[in-house]
Write an enzyme that holds these catalytic residues in place. Structure first.
Site, mmCIF file in Angstrom:
data_model
loop_
_atom_site.group_PDB
_atom_site.id
_atom_site.type_symbol
_atom_site.label_atom_id
_atom_site.label_comp_id
_atom_site.label_asym_id
_atom_site.label_seq_id
_atom_site.Cartn_x
_atom_site.Cartn_y
_atom_site.Cartn_z
ATOM 1 N N SER A 12 13.105 22.610 4.894
ATOM 2 C CA SER A 12 12.077 21.655 4.496
ATOM 3 C C SER A 12 10.907 21.783 5.475
ATOM 4 C CB SER A 12 12.649 20.242 4.524
ATOM 5 O OG SER A 12 13.104 19.945 5.824
ATOM 6 N N ILE A 148 21.935 18.497 -3.588
ATOM 7 C CA ILE A 148 22.600 17.820 -4.710
ATOM 8 C C ILE A 148 21.633 16.866 -5.397
ATOM 9 C CG2 ILE A 148 24.363 16.084 -5.276
ATOM 10 C CD1 ILE A 148 26.188 17.414 -3.283
ATOM 11 N N CYS A 382 -5.781 -3.632 9.868
ATOM 12 C CA CYS A 382 -4.654 -4.455 9.432
ATOM 13 C C CYS A 382 -3.993 -5.137 10.633
ATOM 14 C CB CYS A 382 -3.691 -3.644 8.577
ATOM 15 S SG CYS A 382 -2.789 -4.685 7.425
ATOM 16 N N HIS A 507 -7.034 -1.188 4.624
ATOM 17 C CA HIS A 507 -6.720 0.138 5.161
ATOM 18 C C HIS A 507 -7.742 1.185 4.719
ATOM 19 C CE1 HIS A 507 -2.685 -0.712 6.799
ATOM 20 N NE2 HIS A 507 -2.696 -1.678 5.895
ATOM 21 N N GLU A 509 -8.272 4.035 5.880
ATOM 22 C CA GLU A 509 -7.791 5.420 5.991
ATOM 23 C C GLU A 509 -7.312 6.005 4.659
ATOM 24 O OE1 GLU A 509 -6.313 2.748 7.139
ATOM 25 O OE2 GLU A 509 -4.126 2.848 7.012
HETATM 26 N N1 GLN Z 1 2.410 -6.883 9.727
HETATM 27 C C1 GLN Z 1 1.131 -7.303 9.268
HETATM 28 C C2 GLN Z 1 1.229 -8.059 7.949
HETATM 29 O O1 GLN Z 1 2.212 -7.989 7.288
HETATM 30 C C3 GLN Z 1 0.191 -6.121 9.139
HETATM 31 C C4 GLN Z 1 0.604 -5.143 8.096
HETATM 32 C C5 GLN Z 1 -0.068 -3.811 8.258
HETATM 33 O O2 GLN Z 1 -0.634 -3.515 9.296
HETATM 34 N N2 GLN Z 1 0.012 -2.970 7.229
HETATM 35 O O3 GLN Z 1 0.305 -8.727 7.562
#
Ligand code: GLN
Length: 552
Positions: A12, A148, A382, A507, A509
């Site tokens: 892999s 498998i 986040c 996010h 990214e």
């Molecule tokens: N743990 C935090 C929440 O649940 C941030 C989550 C994250 O960074 N994706 O809000």
């Protein structure tokens, strides 16, 4: 509808995901509409509950599905958004079949792997093509031939080839390893021969071989593999490691992969358009300026856990001509080590990514403080955004024990907390705010400047949010909310007197692409360059390079 299936043999980690993404891009560059599906033969229904240490980052799509990180590669290479149905797992297939069985859809018949599980797999694959209207569906099969777990999927694909009209409508590309061994450095073809034999034993004959290994294959080796594996020499492709994954498509084109596939699948033959892609590679390769980004995370031993962030920096390099070197900081060690803290202060920018759980949070809070008090360009994502909020409450508002109630349920000052009463956190994956959501940006904020618009769609994956009870106090102290959801949740904040201090609940990214780097990453890199070169540019205009997809 035609199919190109990518399987893997020998070991892999040979880069099937990048091979698949590259093939998709090669066809797309000829004006052929494509889509990509990833098959993950594990039993998990989706990747939402999986530990990033085992499988790398959990990628999130517009529709909120939590999927394998390869979907991120497909999106980046294609510059398109994909739906969650394009990640098929054993768990999903069995769940669908069992639900049908319970409904009585099978009319009393015995429900079996063949034909019911295989039938469901074929239905899902066809559906992926039909709903997207793609002329070619690329299918990557996770794992290695012979596992498998992947057997029912390979059987389904074998059957599908017959059903769609045979070789003309479905090609199998097999990725193998050609290791170089011994004192004289001889490239060995035996593992490839064995792997192809294994594939043939389940009724699949490969049409193209992608030979991974340190060396470029000589014409003699290509003919040897061709002879033993019964694949034309022009379809034995040599794929040594490239500078970046984005160099792979043109490396494959250079060996005639595109023309061969078009011929094999009787697709319209057109001249490929690589102009924009080549421009990206050339800017990337010529980058001379360099900045260092301190990346403060928890999973720093496995870089795949933060794959999309790293890719976003590559996208910056290919568009801004600035090489971004990521310096990794283990959040737990940072807290204990004055040397590491000093190194962090020397960074040109600091990023705190998302995460879950309490480990390393004090180190991350320290990093947010370092960035804020030293004027270092900062992006908190986040959990990173939530902890930057906690840092602000503790050190500016002087609420000493402020915290997120996720990390300290007994904190007297839960500045980050669960906003909705969501029952059943134990029902993992079911209670988060997920996927593409509208974010409204304040007039004349840094975010407004770098996005060049007042409304954006960004992907989310979280449960906890900034507690509105504390907002007035935070705001009075300089915590400036510059992004909100239409229903008033805090989506982003800035510290206006700082050159670039941004925290976002979402996010970014996941939406960065080689041909359109995400404005927040591009903005961070430009601010870091400005700082390094001694030009502090608080509200610089970042070229608008990215328009997040608007989802109704
Ligand atoms: N743990 C935090 C929440 O649940 C941030 C989550 C994250 O960074 N994706 O809000």
């Amino acid at each position: 509808m035609k199919f190109v299936v990518v399987t893997g043999g020998v070991i892999s980690g040979l880069g099937k995901g990048i091979t698949t993404s590259s093939l998709a891009r090669i066809l797309k560059s000829r004006g052929i509409t494509v889509t990509v599906v990833k098959i993950d033969p594990y039993l998990n229904v989706d990747a939402g509950t999986m530990n990033p240490y085992q499988h790398g980052e959990v990628f999130v799509l517009d529709d909120g599905m939590e999927v394998d990180l390869d979907l991120g590669n497909y999106e980046r290479f294609l510059g398109e958004s994909l739906p969650g149905t394009h990640n098929i797992t054993t768990g999903k297939v069995y769940r669908a079949v069992i639900e049908k069985e319970r409904r009585g859809d099978y009319l009393g018949n015995t429900v079996q792997i063949i034909p019911h599980i295989t039938g469901e797999v074929k239905r899902m694959l066809r559906d992926a093509g039909q709903t997207t209207g793609a002329e070619v569906v690329l299918v990557e099969v996770g794992g290695t031939v012979g596992d498998i777990e992947s057997m029912p999927f390979l059987e389904a694909l074998r059957e599908l080839q017959q059903e769609v009209g045979g070789k003309e409508n479905m090609a199998f590309v097999h990725t193998t390893l050609v290791p170089v061994v011994g004192a004289v450095g001889e490239a060995k073809t035996k593992p490839t021969q064995h792997s192809v034999r294994e594939l043939r034993s389940i009724g699949i004959a490969p049409d193209m071989l992608m030979a991974r290994g340190p060396a470029l294959l000589t014409p003699e080796l290509k003919s040897k593999i061709s002879l033993f594996c019964d694949v034309p020499a022009e379809a034995v492709i040599s794929v040594p490691d490239q500078v970046t994954v984005y160099h792979v498509p043109l490396h494959l084109e250079g060996q005639g992969v595109g023309d061969y596939l078009v011929k094999r699948l009787k697709l319209p033959s057109r001249t490929p358009d690589w102009e924009r892609w080549k421009q990206f590679l050339s800017t990337y390769d010529k980058a001379t300026r360099e900045i260092h980004v301190g990346f403060v995370g928890k999973y720093i031993q496995l870089k795949d856990a933060y794959l999309s962030h790293l890719e976003a920096f590559h996208h910056c390099q290919g568009n801004l001509g600035t090489k971004v070197t990521v310096d990794w900081f283990d959040a737990e060690e940072l807290r204990k080590s004055p040397e590491l803290q000093q190194r962090l202060r020397e960074q040109d920018a600091i990023v705190i990514p998302g995460g879950y759980g309490v480990r390393g949070i004090e180190g991350k809070i320290l990093a947010a403080e370092t960035a804020r008090t030293h004027g270092i360009p900062f992006l908190g994502i986040c959990l990173g955004f939530q902890l930057a909020t906690v840092e602000f409450a503790r050190n500016v508002l002087k609420l000493k024990d402020a915290n997120s109630s996720e990390l300290d349920p007994h904190t007297p000052h839960p500045v980050v907390t669960l906003l909705d009463t969501q029952e059943g956190i134990a029902n993992m994956g079911g209670t988060q705010r997920l996927g593409s959501q509208r974010v409204l940006l304040s007039e004349d904020s840094l975010l407004h400047h770098i996005y060049g618009r007042r409304e954006v769609f960004e992907r989310h994956r979280h449960r906890f949010e900034v507690n509105p009870t504390y907002l007035e106090r935070l705001t009075q102290a300089g915590y400036t909310v510059t992004g909100t959801s239409p229903d008033g949740r805090v989506e982003a904040f800035e510290v206006p007197e700082h050159p670039f201090y941004v925290g976002v609940q979402y996010h970014p990214e996941f939406l960065s692409r080689p041909e359109s780097p995400h404005p927040l990453f591009a903005g961070l890199v430009q601010a870091a360059v400005a700082r390094r070169e001694g030009v502090i540019a608080p509200k610089q205009e970042v070229p608008r390079v990215h328009a997040p997809k608007v989802v109704a």
